[in-house]
Write a protein that holds these residues in place. Structure first.
Motif, short mmCIF file in Angstrom:
data_model
loop_
_atom_site.label_atom_id
_atom_site.label_comp_id
_atom_site.label_asym_id
_atom_site.label_seq_id
_atom_site.Cartn_x
_atom_site.Cartn_y
_atom_site.Cartn_z
N TYR A 177 -0.90 6.97 -6.72
CA TYR A 177 -2.26 6.45 -6.88
C TYR A 177 -3.15 6.97 -5.75
O TYR A 177 -2.65 7.36 -4.68
N THR A 178 -4.45 6.95 -6.00
CA THR A 178 -5.38 7.35 -4.94
C THR A 178 -6.04 6.14 -4.29
O THR A 178 -6.62 6.24 -3.23
N HIS A 179 -5.98 5.00 -4.96
CA HIS A 179 -6.54 3.78 -4.37
C HIS A 179 -5.84 2.55 -4.95
O HIS A 179 -5.11 2.66 -5.95
N THR A 180 -6.06 1.42 -4.29
CA THR A 180 -5.47 0.18 -4.77
C THR A 180 -6.33 -0.96 -4.28
O THR A 180 -7.07 -0.82 -3.31
N VAL A 207 0.84 -1.20 0.00
CA VAL A 207 0.00 0.00 0.00
C VAL A 207 0.87 1.25 0.00
O VAL A 207 0.64 2.19 -0.77
N GLU A 208 1.89 1.27 0.84
CA GLU A 208 2.77 2.44 0.89
C GLU A 208 3.42 2.67 -0.48
O GLU A 208 3.54 3.80 -0.94
N ASP A 267 -6.03 10.27 2.36
CA ASP A 267 -5.83 10.56 0.94
C ASP A 267 -5.75 9.28 0.10
O ASP A 267 -5.38 9.32 -1.05
N PHE A 268 -6.06 8.15 0.70
CA PHE A 268 -5.84 6.90 -0.04
C PHE A 268 -6.86 5.87 0.42
O PHE A 268 -7.21 5.83 1.60
N THR A 269 -7.31 5.05 -0.52
CA THR A 269 -8.27 4.00 -0.15
C THR A 269 -7.77 2.63 -0.57
O THR A 269 -7.34 2.45 -1.71
N TYR A 303 -5.73 6.41 6.60
CA TYR A 303 -5.45 7.20 5.40
C TYR A 303 -6.60 8.15 5.09
O TYR A 303 -7.75 7.73 5.02
N ASN A 322 -7.49 1.26 6.62
CA ASN A 322 -8.02 2.39 5.85
C ASN A 322 -8.28 3.61 6.71
O ASN A 322 -8.22 4.74 6.22
N ARG A 360 0.86 4.03 -2.90
CA ARG A 360 0.59 5.41 -2.55
C ARG A 360 1.74 6.30 -3.03
O ARG A 360 1.53 7.39 -3.57
#
Ligand code: DGT
Ligand code: CA
Ligand code: CA
Ligand code: ZN
Length: 575
Positions: free
Chosen positions: A364-367, A356-357, A403-405, A401, A398, A360
């Motif tokens: 990217y904004t999500h994964t 995830v890190e 700024d990230f999903t 974060y 989640n 990010r």
């Protein structure tokens, strides 16, 4: 250099020392040092004093430090310079290692493939200690298949070699600029030889340096402006063409040698229609003979009333018409998400947090985290309980974060009997469900299509991963009717994957184009099993440009909101 490279270099030095038949203790020292490094769990950067490791002496420690700091080794360079290049290429013959080549070289004067063949035919090899008649015959046999190198190599095989060359070209001060050309630049699935264009005003110097590149095993042609060599690296042999041009010819030469041949034919027709002739040196006005050069390929295309055509799309497959307008090509910059990756929960090498890190960090904004399902035991597939535990963990994560999903996900197997690996009430709770086939590849087309149908028509499956199941140059995949799959995908609002691994590039470009024209959503994913593999998406986006995909065709460029709307819509259609 990372540890793997350092270890490989130490092994290489040992092999070369064997060829030189030096003191066996010296050879053993390099092998031991390589083993010691491999056995240590730290990265090369973390090993500050290599000589403190058991098995590493003063001399080898010095080489390790040098490799670590400069990426090169004097010892290796000197060895390489003192052994005929063509002799080194014999290392790729099965059954021939450094020791044996050393014997052939030192005792029989073998220095390349043809002198080895001659020595075998004259029955001289069998007289050497450690060889015998049997191994001479084996060698002759191996030699025959070795000599018939496969016509084309998979892209994934040649990319590391190309990168090694580029790293060396970067270092040459006489080179003003350089670029890949040919099928390599067009990112074709397979490549026959590597092509590079080099701009310089010191051609003679550059020529000499090209001949001395690492891995060059023999020189095929040595003209003023064209150098062709055979390269051997990591047991792969391929030839490479280098074209030397003056700085102002760079753009036209690059276009010319990027091809494809058929694309060039179309460009020449355009030129003819406006009274001009294209060559590698520039564009010549037929009437006056004046030759015009261009700063960039973009200017070159503009001269013919076209927008910049990305190399991947230069295939005489509709690109001239398409680029008469200004279409929007899809680039990695457009990506907001990677929707297929694995973690230590199944067969991945890194944790959810690490993946995830990294995702990010790519902006990217999500994964989506999509580990394997329970059927795939070899990949440590998740039981229902484990899947749900993982997803609870992800929901918790989640919260950290803003700024990230992280989307909960799974790569679910489609079983040989057409069942899906999890029941609907489990799938229903998952944000992003991938379905794929990893078993019973030899089934009939009918059976394969029944399996895919079960997945595509399930309201909770959002993506079919690597739909063809092929591994380029290694495995054809299962027997799938892609045209029908595309039709079903469109009907149900299911996305099809462009798996970006250079070993897969699945869907293939032809089908990708068909899918796009049918209005099917495409998903470009790394299918990463380790952090570095997240970078594979670059090959996917290149492949997508070859199929002339636009950003809106690719669900990875959509906002999270639009992606959620897409998965919801499928439910509405099928529930
Ligand atoms: P491959 O077969 O994977 O090496 O494919 P390419 O496209 O790299 O083909 P290659 O290496 O033979 O040539 C590189 C490019 O040079 C080709 O795409 C078009 C251009 N070219 C310019 N003049 C010629 C020519 O006389 N013959 C060929 N075959 N290509 C040429
Ligand atoms: Ca080529
Ligand atoms: Ca070539
Ligand atoms: Zn996967």
């Amino acid at each position: 250099m990372n540890k793997k490279d350092v270890v490989a270099t130490l092994e290489k030095i040992a092999t070369y020392l064997e060829i030189k038949a030096v003191n066996p203790f010296k050879i053993a020292a390099y092998r031991k040092a390589a083993q010691a490094l491999e056995g240590d769990e730290r990265t090369i950067a973390e090993i500050e004093k290599p000589q403190d490791l058991n098995g590493i002496g003063k001399a080898t420690a010095e080489v390790i430090v040098e490799l670590k700091e400069t990426g090169r080794s004097n010892v290796l360079d000197e060895l390489q310079a003192s052994i005929p290049g063509e002799l080194l290429s014999l290392l790729t013959i099965p059954g021939l290692g450094g020791k044996k080549i050393g014997k052939l070289y030192n005792e029989l004067g073998v220095k390349d493939a043809s002198s080895l063949l001659e020595a075998c035919r004259q029955k001289k090899v069998r007289q050497l200690a450690g060889f015998g008649e049997k191994s001479e015959n084996k060698l002759l046999e191996a030699f025959e298949t070795w000599n018939t190198r496969p016509e084309r190599l998979p892209l994934a095989t040649v990319l590391p070699i190309a990168e090694q060359i580029e790293a060396q070209l970067e270092e040459l001060q006489e080179v003003s600029r350089f670029s890949r050309a040919g099928s390599l630049r067009r990112m074709k699935e397979t490549v026959k030889d590597l092509d590079f264009i080099i701009a310089t005003d010191q051609m003679a110097e550059v020529r000499e340096k090209l001949l001395a590149l690492k891995g060059v095993s023999s020189v095929i042609a040595k003209g003023d402006t064209k150098i062709s060599v055979d390269l051997t690296a990591d047991n792969v042999s391929i030839s490479a063409d280098f074209r030397l041009v003056a700085n102002d010819e760079f753009a036209t030469a690059l276009h010319h040698f990027t091809g494809s041949k058929d694309h060039n034919v179309l460009m020449r027709q355009l030129a003819k229609a406006q009274g001009e002739k294209i060559s590698e040196y520039g564009v010549e006005a037929s009437e006056t003979g004046d030759v015009q050069t261009f700063k960039t390929e973009k200017d070159f295309f503009f001269h013919f009333g076209l927008a910049y055509i990305p190399p991947e799309a230069r295939s005489a497959n509709g690109e001239i018409e398409r680029y008469e307008t200004q279409p929007e090509d899809v680039y990695l910059d457009h990506a907001k998400a990677d929707l297929h990756m694995h973690t230590t929960w199944s067969d991945g090498a890194h944790s959810i947090e690490e993946m995830v890190e990294a995702a990010r960090g790519k902006g990217y904004t999500h994964t989506a985290i999509t580990d394997h399902s329970r059927y795939l035991k070899v990949a440590n597939g998740l039981s229902i309980e484990k899947l749900q535990k993982q997803h609870a963990h992800i929901r918790k994560l989640n919260e950290q974060y803003e700024d990230f999903t992280i989307l909960t996900g799974v790569e679910m197997d489609i079983l040989p009997d057409g069942q899906l690996d999890y029941p609907d009430d489990v799938l229903k709770e998952v944000d992003f469900v991938i379905a794929s086939i990893h078993s019973a590849f030899s089934q009939s087309r009918e059976r394969i299509m029944e399996r895919l149908r079960a997945a595509v028509f399930n309201p909770y499956v959002h993506l079919i991963a690597h739909p063809m199941g092929r591994l380029i140059g290694r495995r054809d995949g299962y027997d799938v009717d892609v045209a029908t799959l595309i039709k079903w995908a469109k009907e149900t609002g299911t996305a099809l994957e462009l798996n970006a691994s250079p070993k897969r590039l699945d869907l293939a470009a032809y089908w990708l184009k068909q899918a796009r024209e049918a209005g099917v959503a495409i998903s470009i994913n790394s299918d990463a099993h380790r952090l570095e593999m997240l970078d594979y998406v670059q090959y996917g986006y290149a492949h997508a440009r070859g199929a002339m995909l636009e950003p809106s065709d690719v669900i990875n460029t959509w906002s999270l909101e639009d992606l959620r709307a897409f998965t919801k819509k499928k439910r509405r259609i099928l529930e």
